[in-house]
Scaffold this motif. Structure first.
Motif, short mmCIF file in Angstrom:
data_model
loop_
_atom_site.label_atom_id
_atom_site.label_comp_id
_atom_site.label_asym_id
_atom_site.label_seq_id
_atom_site.Cartn_x
_atom_site.Cartn_y
_atom_site.Cartn_z
N ALA A 147 27.29 22.57 -1.02
CA ALA A 147 27.44 23.11 -2.37
C ALA A 147 26.16 22.19 -2.84
O ALA A 147 25.81 21.13 -2.63
CB ALA A 147 28.49 22.66 -3.20
N ARG A 148 25.36 22.55 -3.84
CA ARG A 148 24.20 22.05 -4.47
C ARG A 148 24.73 21.31 -5.78
O ARG A 148 23.97 20.69 -6.39
CB ARG A 148 23.39 23.47 -5.13
CG ARG A 148 22.47 23.94 -4.16
CD ARG A 148 21.76 25.27 -4.54
NE ARG A 148 22.63 26.45 -4.67
CZ ARG A 148 22.82 27.05 -3.56
NH1 ARG A 148 22.22 26.85 -2.48
NH2 ARG A 148 23.78 28.26 -3.69
N SER A 149 26.01 21.55 -6.21
CA SER A 149 26.48 20.63 -7.51
C SER A 149 27.83 20.37 -7.28
O SER A 149 28.58 21.05 -6.50
CB SER A 149 26.11 21.47 -8.72
OG SER A 149 26.96 22.49 -8.74
N LEU B 7 20.30 26.50 -17.03
CA LEU B 7 20.57 27.65 -17.84
C LEU B 7 19.17 28.38 -18.15
O LEU B 7 18.87 29.30 -17.96
CB LEU B 7 21.32 27.78 -18.98
CG LEU B 7 22.80 27.51 -18.39
CD1 LEU B 7 23.86 27.58 -19.83
CD2 LEU B 7 23.44 28.50 -17.53
N SER B 8 18.27 27.63 -19.02
CA SER B 8 17.40 28.12 -19.49
C SER B 8 16.13 28.46 -18.54
O SER B 8 15.70 29.58 -18.48
CB SER B 8 16.52 27.11 -20.39
OG SER B 8 15.29 27.46 -21.05
N SER B 9 16.02 27.54 -17.29
CA SER B 9 15.17 28.01 -16.07
C SER B 9 15.77 29.21 -15.26
O SER B 9 14.86 29.86 -14.94
CB SER B 9 15.21 26.65 -15.29
OG SER B 9 14.53 26.80 -14.03
N ILE B 10 16.99 29.44 -15.08
CA ILE B 10 17.47 30.47 -14.64
C ILE B 10 17.06 31.67 -15.41
O ILE B 10 16.81 32.84 -14.69
CB ILE B 10 18.98 30.49 -14.43
CG1 ILE B 10 19.34 29.19 -13.54
CG2 ILE B 10 19.72 31.61 -14.06
CD1 ILE B 10 20.85 28.76 -13.46
N GLU C 260 17.17 25.92 -6.64
CA GLU C 260 16.78 25.12 -7.39
C GLU C 260 17.11 24.65 -8.76
O GLU C 260 17.50 23.55 -9.20
CB GLU C 260 15.28 25.03 -7.52
CG GLU C 260 14.41 24.81 -6.12
CD GLU C 260 12.85 24.98 -6.11
OE1 GLU C 260 12.33 25.45 -7.43
OE2 GLU C 260 12.07 25.14 -5.35
N SER C 261 17.49 25.85 -9.40
CA SER C 261 17.87 25.76 -10.79
C SER C 261 19.34 25.59 -10.73
O SER C 261 19.94 24.86 -11.63
CB SER C 261 17.55 27.05 -11.49
OG SER C 261 16.19 27.06 -11.72
N LEU C 262 20.12 26.37 -9.72
CA LEU C 262 21.49 26.13 -9.79
C LEU C 262 22.12 24.70 -9.41
O LEU C 262 23.14 24.46 -9.75
CB LEU C 262 21.92 27.22 -8.83
CG LEU C 262 21.97 28.58 -9.32
CD1 LEU C 262 22.39 29.57 -8.19
CD2 LEU C 262 22.99 28.86 -10.33
N GLY C 263 21.20 24.06 -8.76
CA GLY C 263 21.65 22.44 -8.39
C GLY C 263 21.65 21.65 -9.69
O GLY C 263 22.53 20.59 -9.82
N SER D 167 30.30 30.20 -21.18
CA SER D 167 30.55 31.44 -20.39
C SER D 167 29.51 31.63 -19.19
O SER D 167 29.66 31.89 -18.04
CB SER D 167 30.32 32.75 -21.25
OG SER D 167 30.98 33.69 -20.35
N ALA D 168 28.21 31.24 -19.41
CA ALA D 168 27.17 31.48 -18.65
C ALA D 168 27.42 30.45 -17.44
O ALA D 168 27.31 30.93 -16.18
CB ALA D 168 25.88 31.37 -19.03
N ILE D 169 27.82 29.29 -17.84
CA ILE D 169 28.06 28.29 -16.79
C ILE D 169 29.11 28.76 -15.94
O ILE D 169 29.05 28.47 -14.43
CB ILE D 169 28.23 26.70 -17.49
CG1 ILE D 169 26.97 26.05 -18.12
CG2 ILE D 169 29.00 25.94 -16.24
CD1 ILE D 169 25.87 25.58 -17.21
N ARG D 170 30.03 29.12 -16.35
CA ARG D 170 31.42 29.37 -15.58
C ARG D 170 30.91 30.47 -14.70
O ARG D 170 31.37 30.81 -13.68
CB ARG D 170 32.60 30.04 -16.46
CG ARG D 170 33.02 28.69 -17.27
CD ARG D 170 34.27 29.18 -18.06
NE ARG D 170 34.74 28.01 -18.90
CZ ARG D 170 35.80 27.93 -19.59
NH1 ARG D 170 36.82 29.05 -19.38
NH2 ARG D 170 36.30 26.90 -20.29
N SER D 171 30.28 31.55 -15.18
CA SER D 171 29.81 32.69 -14.23
C SER D 171 28.98 32.15 -13.13
O SER D 171 28.97 32.91 -12.06
CB SER D 171 29.37 33.85 -15.09
OG SER D 171 29.98 34.24 -15.99
N LEU D 172 27.94 31.48 -13.59
CA LEU D 172 26.93 31.12 -12.54
C LEU D 172 27.70 30.12 -11.66
O LEU D 172 27.11 30.20 -10.39
CB LEU D 172 25.73 30.43 -13.43
CG LEU D 172 24.93 31.14 -14.12
CD1 LEU D 172 23.93 30.36 -14.84
CD2 LEU D 172 24.19 32.31 -13.31
#
Length: 730
Positions: free
Chosen positions: A125-127, A278-281, A174-177, A458-463
């Motif tokens: 896992a990345r995070s 989130l902004s980066s993604i 990279e961004s999801l990390g 909501s975005a964080i949970r989905s991602l």
């Protein structure tokens, strides 16, 4: 029922009324508890007093695996193929437990293997958030095939993205990390929230963790609350016309983010890294018509203003920097200008002369102040010019912050001096403007951030969901895993590998039940024989791993695989020694229940005969295997060293396969083919050692070992599967 009370929460394993109340109190309301359980927010649950991280994980797993679900009327977002697996909890009125759903992992050994697999997955896992999400993965039983198929689609889509769009996948990794679950900081605000209505006060009650929330009495007015430095007045009854400084007037239904703006901004700063991710993604150019990429696009679609709002987080106000600079330098600059005035006048007057005639002197004798006035008149122009220049310099300095220069700040008498009281008033004005600027900036930021809070959450949970599937896709690529085919029953693997040995094992091709590719291998019950350390237990564990992974909807380590849908997986480890009478009775009761209870299951057992003495074990297990053969929904593979005795005791056709060792090397390690030979009774380790001794010894010792070896051969011939089956048929 709009929210879940303690009675429903206490239906969860190990949750009593006291813990249920603490969970509700900590998380805010019952819906928040269910929501945290649903999405696996372990960190948030672990904030509950008396609930450790491991216990929170266990609760989330219980919720995920026990069949608790929302009725369709309460589902606010099921997006299977798009990349989001879970259901959003609105009202929890429809939560209920599926009938007849029990644990898929039916034994402690099955649970251990599942735990080890999950830990292995979580390492990738990345995070931390994604790691925790992976730890919630549980196998789906036969009654939850639709959910299993949905997850298989999600994983397959993620595998497509990582394999076909490598550069995009790298950007996403990279961004999801930086993704983590969003949380509210622990803080207390000076602001006091006031309202004049009971219903409004109830709606504001969640804010009590962060500030004072007051409901005015019938004898009070808003003026009674001007004693507080910062106030938000919610709803009716507030001031009309001019609003007191640092007051925030909002409607009765205003979002809580606007009611307590400092909390909103603190939330953004507390979660800044995740929000920046989130902004980066959102800035990544994602491919079209790729389901996982579309799920990511959908997750961040409502965050158009996020980047610009984050850019405002460091703002202190439109004029704050200038105000602060002027405040910091005010006295220093004023003193310097004062000194320059005095220096300028002194230098200008250095060559000045005062000419007096006799009559002037007589007049001065008559009027003692005349000389003072003549001197003042002679110096007035020089002093006024210097003061005018000083006023211009100080006005320019204050003008940087929009502050006007007070009149008469320099005295015209010699030496010219600053009016300290006037300068102190300037300082007070700067402080007031700074506070006003800060308040306006806080309110503006809060207005911009408030609509983003739920969208970001909501975005964080989905991602996190999407990242879990991408992590599995990366792991599958690294481990050369494939998606198995789900079939009616049995298990078959082509070049399957054990995942947890710490090295790359020899691949094995094997199968039982209807899943097997060869018709001759489709018996539902098989005995596995072979030398010690030949790989029998490893084969059992490999089949268990592949079965668990397949029922979690995940890829498996094989070139190809077919896995039958089952309700339960029973893995029975080798007993450590002969059991007592009571323990033996309990073991036999449990085994009989497994082999006689309706339901599709896979049983993988390692040396069941170790529970008692060999003679009795053969007779007991022969009966158990007969029950397994007669059960229409059981597949069973058993490692045993009693195959000949079991054949004799059963009087039935038993499939016996063997992992055959060709011999021992110079270090007494087995030379072995790990793939079992069908319908073959494999040689044991003692036989191989005796054979080696025949080759190495001489004389009488060699003759002795040769006689012993002949005994092994005679036993093998009389008890081979083919011979035994023929004699039973006759």
């Amino acid at each position: 029922m709009s929210k879940v009370d303690g009675m429903l929460l206490t239906d969860l394993p190990g949750v009593g009324s006291s813990l249920a109340e603490r969970m509700i109190t900590c998380l805010g309301q019952a819906e928040d508890v269910w929501d945290a359980l649903r999405v696996g927010d372990i960190e948030r649950l672990a904030e509950v007093d008396g609930l450790s991280g491991n216990r929170a994980l266990s609760l989330c797993r219980d919720f995920a695996s026990s069949g608790w679900q929302l009725s369709s009327k309460d589902a606010t977002g099921v997006r299977g193929e798009s990349g989001i697996e879970s259901v959003a909890c609105g009202s929890t009125e429809g939560i209920g437990k599926k009938e007849g759903v029990g644990p898929f992992l039916a034994t402690s050994e099955a649970e251990k293997i599942h735990h080890k697999l999950i830990e292995e997955l979580a390492k990738n896992a990345r995070s931390k958030a994604t790691s925790n999400r992976l730890k919630l993965l549980m196998p789906y039983s036969l009654s939850r095939v639709a959910e299993l198929n949905s997850r298989r689609v999600l994983i397959a889509n993620a595998m497509e993205l990582t394999s076909s769009h490598g550069e995009t996948a790298t950007e996403l990794r990279e961004s999801l990390g930086g993704i983590s679950r969003l949380s509210w900081p622990q803080m207390r605000c000076e602001r006091v929230v006031v309202c004049a209505d009971d219903k409004v006060a109830e709606r504001l009650s969640p804010l009590k963790k962060w500030c004072r929330v007051l409901r005015i009495s019938s004898s009070e007015t808003w003026k009674d609350y001007t004693v507080f430095s910062e106030v938000t007045w919610v709803g009716e009854g507030g001031p009309k016309g001019k609003t007191p400084d640092n007051w925030n007037i909002v409607a009765a239904n205003a979002p809580l983010g606007l009611v307590l703006p400092e909390r909103t901004i603190a939330w953004a700063k507390h979660n800044l890294k995740a929000l920046q991710s989130l902004s980066s993604i959102r800035s990544i150019v994602l491919p079209k018509n790729v389901p996982t990429a579309e799920a990511i696009t959908e997750a961040v679609i409502d965050l158009k203003t996020l980047a610009s709002v984050l850019g405002e987080l460091g703002d202190k106000g439109e004029n704050s920097e200038a105000l602060q600079m002027v405040k910091d330098e005010l006295w220093k600059v004023a003193k310097q200008i004062e000194s320059e005035v005095q220096t300028t006048v002194s230098e200008e007057m250095a060559g000045a002369q005062l000419s007096l005639q006799g009559s002037d002197m007589l007049d001065m004798l008559a009027d003692a102040n005349l000389l003072q006035r003549r001197i003042a008149s002679a110096t007035e122009e020089v002093i006024d010019s210097a003061i005018t220049e000083a006023n211009n310099d100080l006005s320019t300095f204050l003008g940087q912050a929009g502050i006007n220069l007070p009149r008469g700040i320099f005295s015209s008498a010699w030496p010219p001096k600053l009016d300290r009281s006037a300068l102190e008033k300037v300082e007070i004005e700067i402080d007031e403007r700074l506070e006003l600027d800060r308040t306006q900036t806080t309110l503006r930021l809060a207005r911009n951030l408030t609509p983003l809070i739920s969208a970001c959450d909501s975005a964080i949970r989905s991602l996190i969901e999407v990242d879990a599937w991408l992590t599995i896709a990366d792991w599958a690529q690294k481990e050369e895993c494939i998606m198995p085919k789900m079939v009616k029953s049995g298990v078959w693997v082509d070049k399957g590998r054990h995942l947890l040995l710490g090295f790359n094992p020899d691949p094995v091709t094997y199968g039982i039940g209807e899943a097997a590719k060869l018709k001759g291998d489709r018996q539902s019950v098989a005995l596995l024989t072979g030398a010690n350390s030949g790989g029998k237990t490893t084969l059992l564990e490999m089949l268990a791993q592949i079965t668990i992974l397949a029922h979690m909807g995940l890829p498996v380590p094989a070139k190809a695989a077919c896995v039958g849908h089952i309700e339960k997986l029973h893995i029975i480890a080798k007993a450590s020694g002969t059991q007592s009478a009571g323990a033996l009775e309990q073991t036999l009761r449990k085994l009989a229940e497994v082999l006689t209870t309706p339901g599709k299951r896979l049983v993988l057992a390692d040396e069941l005969e170790a529970i008692t003495e060999p003679g009795a074990a053969a007779r007991i297990l022969a009966g158990m295997f007969g029950a397994a053969i007669d059960h229409p929904d059981i597949c069973m593979l058993t490692v045993t060293h009693l195959a000949p005795q079991l054949l004799k005791a059963s009087g039935r056709k038993l499939r016996i396969d063997g992992i055959e060792a060709r011999g021992l090397d110079e270090n007494l390690d087995l030379i072995v083919d790990r793939t079992p030979r069908r319908n073959h009774l494999a040689r044991s380790t003692p036989e191989l050692i005796v054979r080696r001794l025949v080759q190495q010894c001489e004389g009488d010792a060699q003759s002795l070992f040769a006689d012993i070896l002949a005994g092994f051969s005679d036993e093998a011939d009389s008890n081979s599967p083919t011979t035994s089956l023929a004699s039973v048929t006759a």
